[in-house]
Design a protein around this motif. Structure first.
Motif, PDB file in Angstrom:
ATOM      1  N   THR A  33     -10.427  31.024 -15.676  1.00 21.85           N
ATOM      2  CA  THR A  33     -10.936  29.778 -15.123  1.00 21.85           C
ATOM      3  C   THR A  33     -10.127  29.488 -13.860  1.00 21.85           C
ATOM      4  O   THR A  33      -8.912  29.688 -13.837  1.00 21.85           O
ATOM      5  CB  THR A  33     -10.751  28.622 -16.124  1.00 21.85           C
ATOM      6  N   PHE A  34     -10.808  29.028 -12.822  1.00 17.61           N
ATOM      7  CA  PHE A  34     -10.141  28.730 -11.558  1.00 17.61           C
ATOM      8  C   PHE A  34     -10.291  27.265 -11.193  1.00 17.61           C
ATOM      9  O   PHE A  34     -11.296  26.627 -11.514  1.00 17.61           O
ATOM     10  CB  PHE A  34     -10.728  29.592 -10.436  1.00 17.61           C
ATOM     11  N   GLY A  35      -9.278  26.779 -10.518  1.00 18.92           N
ATOM     12  CA  GLY A  35      -9.333  25.418 -10.033  1.00 18.92           C
ATOM     13  C   GLY A  35      -8.768  25.329  -8.629  1.00 18.92           C
ATOM     14  O   GLY A  35      -7.878  26.107  -8.248  1.00 18.92           O
ATOM     15  N   TRP A  36      -9.324  24.425  -7.855  1.00 20.29           N
ATOM     16  CA  TRP A  36      -8.750  24.048  -6.564  1.00 20.29           C
ATOM     17  C   TRP A  36      -8.068  22.696  -6.742  1.00 20.29           C
ATOM     18  O   TRP A  36      -8.666  21.756  -7.275  1.00 20.29           O
ATOM     19  CB  TRP A  36      -9.826  23.943  -5.486  1.00 20.29           C
ATOM     20  N   PHE A  37      -6.832  22.629  -6.311  1.00 18.53           N
ATOM     21  CA  PHE A  37      -6.043  21.409  -6.361  1.00 18.53           C
ATOM     22  C   PHE A  37      -5.599  21.075  -4.944  1.00 18.53           C
ATOM     23  O   PHE A  37      -5.623  21.936  -4.060  1.00 18.53           O
ATOM     24  CB  PHE A  37      -4.801  21.605  -7.258  1.00 18.53           C
ATOM     25  N   ARG A  38      -5.154  19.835  -4.760  1.00 16.40           N
ATOM     26  CA  ARG A  38      -4.609  19.484  -3.460  1.00 16.40           C
ATOM     27  C   ARG A  38      -3.430  18.543  -3.640  1.00 16.40           C
ATOM     28  O   ARG A  38      -3.337  17.826  -4.643  1.00 16.40           O
ATOM     29  CB  ARG A  38      -5.672  18.837  -2.573  1.00 16.40           C
ATOM     30  N   GLN A  39      -2.555  18.578  -2.664  1.00 12.89           N
ATOM     31  CA  GLN A  39      -1.398  17.700  -2.679  1.00 12.89           C
ATOM     32  C   GLN A  39      -1.131  17.193  -1.273  1.00 12.89           C
ATOM     33  O   GLN A  39      -0.857  17.988  -0.361  1.00 12.89           O
ATOM     34  CB  GLN A  39      -0.165  18.426  -3.224  1.00 12.89           C
ATOM     35  N   ALA A  40      -1.246  15.880  -1.123  1.00  8.37           N
ATOM     36  CA  ALA A  40      -0.949  15.242   0.150  1.00  8.37           C
ATOM     37  C   ALA A  40       0.523  14.817   0.153  1.00  8.37           C
ATOM     38  O   ALA A  40       1.119  14.646  -0.915  1.00  8.37           O
ATOM     39  CB  ALA A  40      -1.854  14.030   0.350  1.00  8.37           C
ATOM     40  N   PRO A  41       1.105  14.633   1.321  1.00  6.11           N
ATOM     41  CA  PRO A  41       2.516  14.233   1.388  1.00  6.11           C
ATOM     42  C   PRO A  41       2.780  12.955   0.595  1.00  6.11           C
ATOM     43  O   PRO A  41       2.050  11.971   0.740  1.00  6.11           O
ATOM     44  CB  PRO A  41       2.740  14.012   2.885  1.00  6.11           C
ATOM     45  N   GLY A  42       3.791  13.001  -0.251  1.00 11.61           N
ATOM     46  CA  GLY A  42       4.164  11.831  -1.036  1.00 11.61           C
ATOM     47  C   GLY A  42       3.267  11.546  -2.224  1.00 11.61           C
ATOM     48  O   GLY A  42       3.448  10.530  -2.897  1.00 11.61           O
ATOM     49  N   LYS A  43       2.320  12.429  -2.494  1.00  7.33           N
ATOM     50  CA  LYS A  43       1.397  12.204  -3.603  1.00  7.33           C
ATOM     51  C   LYS A  43       1.469  13.356  -4.595  1.00  7.33           C
ATOM     52  O   LYS A  43       1.938  14.449  -4.273  1.00  7.33           O
ATOM     53  CB  LYS A  43      -0.038  12.037  -3.080  1.00  7.33           C
ATOM     54  N   GLN A  44       0.979  13.091  -5.793  1.00  9.65           N
ATOM     55  CA  GLN A  44       0.951  14.134  -6.805  1.00  9.65           C
ATOM     56  C   GLN A  44      -0.196  15.104  -6.551  1.00  9.65           C
ATOM     57  O   GLN A  44      -1.207  14.758  -5.930  1.00  9.65           O
ATOM     58  CB  GLN A  44       0.799  13.503  -8.194  1.00  9.65           C
ATOM     59  N   ARG A  45      -0.007  16.302  -7.060  1.00  6.96           N
ATOM     60  CA  ARG A  45      -1.079  17.283  -6.958  1.00  6.96           C
ATOM     61  C   ARG A  45      -2.237  16.831  -7.839  1.00  6.96           C
ATOM     62  O   ARG A  45      -2.045  16.360  -8.960  1.00  6.96           O
ATOM     63  CB  ARG A  45      -0.561  18.651  -7.405  1.00  6.96           C
ATOM     64  N   GLU A  46      -3.462  16.992  -7.328  1.00  7.79           N
ATOM     65  CA  GLU A  46      -4.637  16.548  -8.077  1.00  7.79           C
ATOM     66  C   GLU A  46      -5.727  17.606  -8.047  1.00  7.79           C
ATOM     67  O   GLU A  46      -5.840  18.390  -7.087  1.00  7.79           O
ATOM     68  CB  GLU A  46      -5.186  15.233  -7.492  1.00  7.79           C
ATOM     69  N   LEU A  47      -6.518  17.603  -9.098  1.00  3.24           N
ATOM     70  CA  LEU A  47      -7.625  18.548  -9.205  1.00  3.24           C
ATOM     71  C   LEU A  47      -8.745  18.138  -8.259  1.00  3.24           C
ATOM     72  O   LEU A  47      -9.125  16.973  -8.206  1.00  3.24           O
ATOM     73  CB  LEU A  47      -8.142  18.591 -10.637  1.00  3.24           C
ATOM     74  N   VAL A  48      -9.281  19.107  -7.547  1.00  2.71           N
ATOM     75  CA  VAL A  48     -10.439  18.882  -6.682  1.00  2.71           C
ATOM     76  C   VAL A  48     -11.699  19.376  -7.394  1.00  2.71           C
ATOM     77  O   VAL A  48     -12.689  18.654  -7.495  1.00  2.71           O
ATOM     78  CB  VAL A  48     -10.278  19.610  -5.341  1.00  2.71           C
ATOM     79  N   ALA A  49     -11.656  20.611  -7.872  1.00  3.64           N
ATOM     80  CA  ALA A  49     -12.823  21.200  -8.530  1.00  3.64           C
ATOM     81  C   ALA A  49     -12.378  22.368  -9.382  1.00  3.64           C
ATOM     82  O   ALA A  49     -11.341  22.984  -9.115  1.00  3.64           O
ATOM     83  CB  ALA A  49     -13.849  21.661  -7.497  1.00  3.64           C
ATOM     84  N   GLY A  50     -13.158  22.665 -10.409  1.00  4.14           N
ATOM     85  CA  GLY A  50     -12.855  23.793 -11.268  1.00  4.14           C
ATOM     86  C   GLY A  50     -14.109  24.571 -11.603  1.00  4.14           C
ATOM     87  O   GLY A  50     -15.227  24.037 -11.532  1.00  4.14           O
ATOM     88  N   ILE A  51     -13.919  25.843 -11.959  1.00  2.00           N
ATOM     89  CA  ILE A  51     -15.050  26.682 -12.363  1.00  2.00           C
ATOM     90  C   ILE A  51     -14.581  27.598 -13.484  1.00  2.00           C
ATOM     91  O   ILE A  51     -13.546  28.265 -13.374  1.00  2.00           O
ATOM     92  CB  ILE A  51     -15.629  27.465 -11.164  1.00  2.00           C
ATOM     93  N   SER A  52     -15.350  27.604 -14.565  1.00  2.00           N
ATOM     94  CA  SER A  52     -14.962  28.400 -15.722  1.00  2.00           C
ATOM     95  C   SER A  52     -15.371  29.856 -15.537  1.00  2.00           C
ATOM     96  O   SER A  52     -16.067  30.209 -14.584  1.00  2.00           O
ATOM     97  CB  SER A  52     -15.626  27.841 -16.982  1.00  2.00           C
ATOM     98  N   SER A  53     -14.949  30.684 -16.490  1.00  2.00           N
ATOM     99  CA  SER A  53     -15.335  32.093 -16.438  1.00  2.00           C
ATOM    100  C   SER A  53     -16.847  32.252 -16.549  1.00  2.00           C
ATOM    101  O   SER A  53     -17.414  33.211 -16.036  1.00  2.00           O
ATOM    102  CB  SER A  53     -14.640  32.874 -17.558  1.00  2.00           C
TER     103      SER A  53
END
Length: 119
Positions: A33-53
């Motif tokens: 399973t894959f996910g795209w996450f993002r992290q902006a300066p001073g913020k926690q990493r967050e999930l953007v989108a995911g795709i299962s097998s």
């Protein structure tokens, strides 16, 4: 072992589009399973989108209608197409691969790619 390399980030004007790519090494790409996450300066990493097998997708509310995650098992690559980009989308975007194992979850992260959206 899976190694992930993201690409496709850059500087784009608000309203523009980018397609991020996550290339994975190894012969077991399709089971992850894959996910795209993002992290902006001073913020926690967050999930953007995911795709299962199996190709089931999930999106964070802030990207619904603007983003599409997809995978090409033949190319060992996961994509994130983002349209109508906003300055608040500025962040480092990371790709994650994960699967369940007998010993617990197995996770792999890429090094990230910077996305900067100018207003």
């Amino acid at each position: 072992q899976v190694q992930l390399v993201e690409s496709g980030g850059g500087l784009v004007q608000a309203g523009g589009s980018l397609r991020l790519s996550c290339a994975a090494s190894g012969s077991t790409f399709s089971i992850y399973t894959f996910g795209w996450f993002r992290q902006a300066p001073g913020k926690q990493r967050e999930l953007v989108a995911g795709i299962s097998s199996g190709g089931i997708t999930d999106y964070a509310d802030f990207v619904k209608g603007r983003g599409t995650i997809s995978r090409d098992n033949g190319k060992n690559t996961v994509y994130l197409q983002m349209n109508n980009l906003k300055p608040e989308d500025t962040a480092v975007y990371y790709c994650k691969a994960e699967r369940a194992t007998t010993w617990g979850p197995e996770e792999h992260w890429g090094q990230g790619t910077q996305v900067t959206v100018s207003s």
